[in-house]
Motif scaffolding. Structure first.
Motif, PDB file in Angstrom:
ATOM      1  N   ARG A  25       7.043  14.812  15.522  1.00 18.44           N
ATOM      2  CA  ARG A  25       6.749  13.670  14.657  1.00 18.44           C
ATOM      3  C   ARG A  25       5.812  12.682  15.357  1.00 18.44           C
ATOM      4  O   ARG A  25       5.874  12.510  16.573  1.00 18.44           O
ATOM      5  N   CYS A  55       3.518   7.094  11.317  1.00 16.28           N
ATOM      6  CA  CYS A  55       3.072   7.342   9.942  1.00 16.28           C
ATOM      7  C   CYS A  55       1.634   6.866   9.692  1.00 16.28           C
ATOM      8  O   CYS A  55       1.275   5.742  10.026  1.00 16.28           O
ATOM      9  N   HIS A  69       0.431   6.228   6.809  1.00 10.81           N
ATOM     10  CA  HIS A  69       0.367   5.262   5.696  1.00 10.81           C
ATOM     11  C   HIS A  69       0.488   3.832   6.202  1.00 10.81           C
ATOM     12  O   HIS A  69      -0.246   2.955   5.756  1.00 10.81           O
ATOM     13  N   CYS A 127       5.090   1.310   1.739  1.00  7.70           N
ATOM     14  CA  CYS A 127       4.116   2.363   1.446  1.00  7.70           C
ATOM     15  C   CYS A 127       4.321   2.753  -0.008  1.00  7.70           C
ATOM     16  O   CYS A 127       5.246   2.269  -0.661  1.00  7.70           O
ATOM     17  N   CYS A 147      12.422   5.733   6.429  1.00  9.16           N
ATOM     18  CA  CYS A 147      11.410   6.545   7.118  1.00  9.16           C
ATOM     19  C   CYS A 147      12.025   7.704   7.905  1.00  9.16           C
ATOM     20  O   CYS A 147      11.326   8.657   8.255  1.00  9.16           O
ATOM     21  N   CYS A 149      11.789  10.986   6.157  1.00  6.97           N
ATOM     22  CA  CYS A 149      10.603  11.100   5.301  1.00  6.97           C
ATOM     23  C   CYS A 149       9.647  12.156   5.861  1.00  6.97           C
ATOM     24  O   CYS A 149       9.436  12.229   7.070  1.00  6.97           O
TER      25      CYS A 149
HETATM   26  S1  SF4 Z   1       8.676   6.040   4.006  1.00 13.27           S
HETATM   27 FE1  SF4 Z   1       7.522   7.735   4.910  1.00 13.27          FE
HETATM   28  S2  SF4 Z   1       5.428   7.417   4.222  1.00 13.27           S
HETATM   29 FE2  SF4 Z   1       6.521   5.506   3.917  1.00 13.27          FE
HETATM   30  S3  SF4 Z   1       6.173   4.314   5.778  1.00 13.27           S
HETATM   31 FE3  SF4 Z   1       8.083   5.422   6.069  1.00 13.27          FE
HETATM   32  S4  SF4 Z   1       7.452   7.301   7.105  1.00 13.27           S
HETATM   33 FE4  SF4 Z   1       5.629   6.428   6.204  1.00 13.27          FE
END
Ligand code: SF4
Length: 494
Positions: free
Chosen positions: A428, A431, A433, A449, A483, A486
């Protein structure tokens, strides 16, 4: 005469002759180091070994105004591949090797470059490049003969991207002898770029030079970057707006709507855009989300707000409100708008399952209308177990043109698992985003996000600092609950 001079140099020195091309084609202005004492060009010139390079050329489009006396300044008339490659060839004259380095990047590790040139010559390579380093950090080397072949291969007029040399080589990669230098750590995943093509890259360079010398070797720089990932956050690249919650078909790949109809305020929206543009003059704007942007009564006004600021706009829509009136109203903006139509299926039967019994012919007709009117338009399929056969069918029918396959998201566990394959990286990383995007709800609240409904409770001005903190937490493997499991962190848009 030229031939005699060439032989003179060659025989007397007993060495190969090299031209250094400082590539400023995509550089928008002079780039100064953080203390403003020197430009990146001054800095590179102060480090190069003139016995290694018989000539040093700056290739640019006229945007760089401060050019050291010892550098020949060559301004090209356009950025087509034919013009660029021919200009490099012409300026390299009788050199054996052409070393190409990005002019906005002050990191020029002369020992590393010498090693590259030595190996390039020893193995009589056509092209030498590196893998695993940040983009445009390490120079590339090419022979004039290889360049001539590329000119034939690529033709004249294609407008090109910043990685034009590798792009040209890729057209017939097996025909060339290529030497590759590999970074001791692979940093490609982090999507870092040197050369300051825009504000985010300049922020990155400034922050980096505040903490490390531009004399740092490439190997040490890679180590440093890996240990200092907080530097990767710069500013926002893309802003996602769900401008309304109103949807035409309510597809199964979005969480169910559990709020009344909401419409983004167009005046507030315009103010937000102004602020975002100060953060990144080339920020991309995206209308997306579960609501259909064309259902907003001020849709045209909001599009106009974006385009008047000379920003690019991507509009994701189910296509139900795409009409002749809409295409006429947007006709003058078509250069800056890209449409993405959610078709999601090959057969009407599958489409009905995904889109609550609605009719596939409608988004198909919207796609055709927009294409015929000259808009850049893509079809999008959110890839799920229920439409995998449809993707096969499109493939078999050779109907893949302008098609985007999009990863299915569970929206932080809100939706069932419908994904076909798990493409998550083995290890990992923070992120994409939160590092590069900002996401707005219809009432212009900022959320973590587009997949999480967690609000950040901050102003637009403060958002980069808040996102940066989130990003830094993730570099330390500290995650919010939403997260933790995710798998959307590795998908990127910009
Ligand atoms: S939910 Fe997923 S896409 Fe959104 S900030 Fe967290 S890790 Fe990133």
């Amino acid at each position: 005469m030229v031939f005699l001079i060439y032989n003179y140099f060659y025989n007397v020195s007993g060495a190969f002759m090299n031209t250094l091309i400082l590539d400023g084609i995509f550089q928008n202005n002079d780039v100064t180091l953080t203390d403003n004492s020197k430009t990146t060009l001054d800095y590179i010139i102060s480090k190069i070994d003139r016995t290694l390079f018989e000539r040093v050329i700056l290739l640019q489009t006229g945007t760089i105004t401060t050019v050291p006396d010892t550098v020949k300044n060559v301004v090209i008339e356009n950025k087509t591949i034919g013009v660029i490659l021919k200009s490099i060839l012409k300026e390299s004259k009788n050199s054996d090797n052409i070393v190409i380095h990005t002019s906005g990047n002050p990191f020029f590790d002369i020992q590393y470059v010498k090693t590259m040139i030595d190996r390039h010559e020893k193995y009589v390579a056509d092209y030498t490049y590196s893998i695993g380093f940040p983009d445009f950090l390490v120079p590339q080397i090419i022979t004039p003969n290889c360049l001539k072949n590329l000119i034939t291969l690529c033709g004249e007029n294609q407008e090109i991207r910043d990685d034009y040399l590798f792009y040209a080589i890729s057209k017939d990669i097996n025909s060339f002898d290529i030497e590759t230098f590999i970074s001791k750590h692979d940093l490609r995943l982090y999507r870092i770029s040197f050369g300051t093509y825009g504000k985010p890259e300049k922020i990155f360079l400034d922050n980096l030079l505040n903490s490390i010398s531009p004399d740092t070797t490439y190997d040490d720089l890679v180590d440093y970057l890996l240990k200092n990932q907080h530097l990767f956050y710069t500013t926002v690249y893309g802003a996602f707006f769900e401008i309304t919650t109103v949807s035409n078909t309510e597809p199964i790949y979005y969480p169910a709507k559990n709020s009344p109809d909401v419409f983004c305020d167009p005046v507030q929206f315009d103010r937000v855009l102004v602020t975002l543009q100060t953060m990144n003059p080339h920020i991309k704007i995206i209308f997306n989300g579960r609501g259909d942007p064309l259902r907003h009564p001020d849709f045209i006004t909001m599009v106009t707000s974006v385009i008047e600021k000379k920003l690019e706009l991507i509009i994701e829509t189910d296509g139900y409100c795409v009409t002749d009136n809409i295409t006429e109203a947007l006709n003058d903006f078509k250069e800056n708008i890209t449409f993405v139509i959610k078709i999601d299926a090959f057969s009407d039967e599958t489409y009905k399952k995904i889109h609550n019994g609605y009719d596939l012919n409608i988004p198909k007709a919207a796609f055709t209308l927009l294409k015929n009117k000259g808009f850049t338009t893509y079809r999008q399929i959110v890839r799920m177990t229920c439409n995998e056969d449809d993707i096969e069918a499109l493939l078999k029918n050779k109907d893949m043109e302008n098609l985007i396959l999009r990863k299915y998201s569970q929206y932080c566990g809100t939706l069932p698992d419908r994904k076909v394959v798990d493409l998550s990286p083995l290890k990992r990383f923070p992120c994409y985003h939160i590092r590069r995007e900002i996401s707005f709800t219809p009432d212009l609240a900022i959320q973590l996000c587009m997949y999480s409904n967690e609000k950040l409770h901050c102003t637009v001005d403060d958002a980069p600092d808040v996102y940066k903190k989130e990003f830094i937490s993730q570099t330390k493997a500290e995650y919010r609950e939403c997260c933790k499991n995710c798998d959307d962190y590795y998908i990127f848009n910009f």
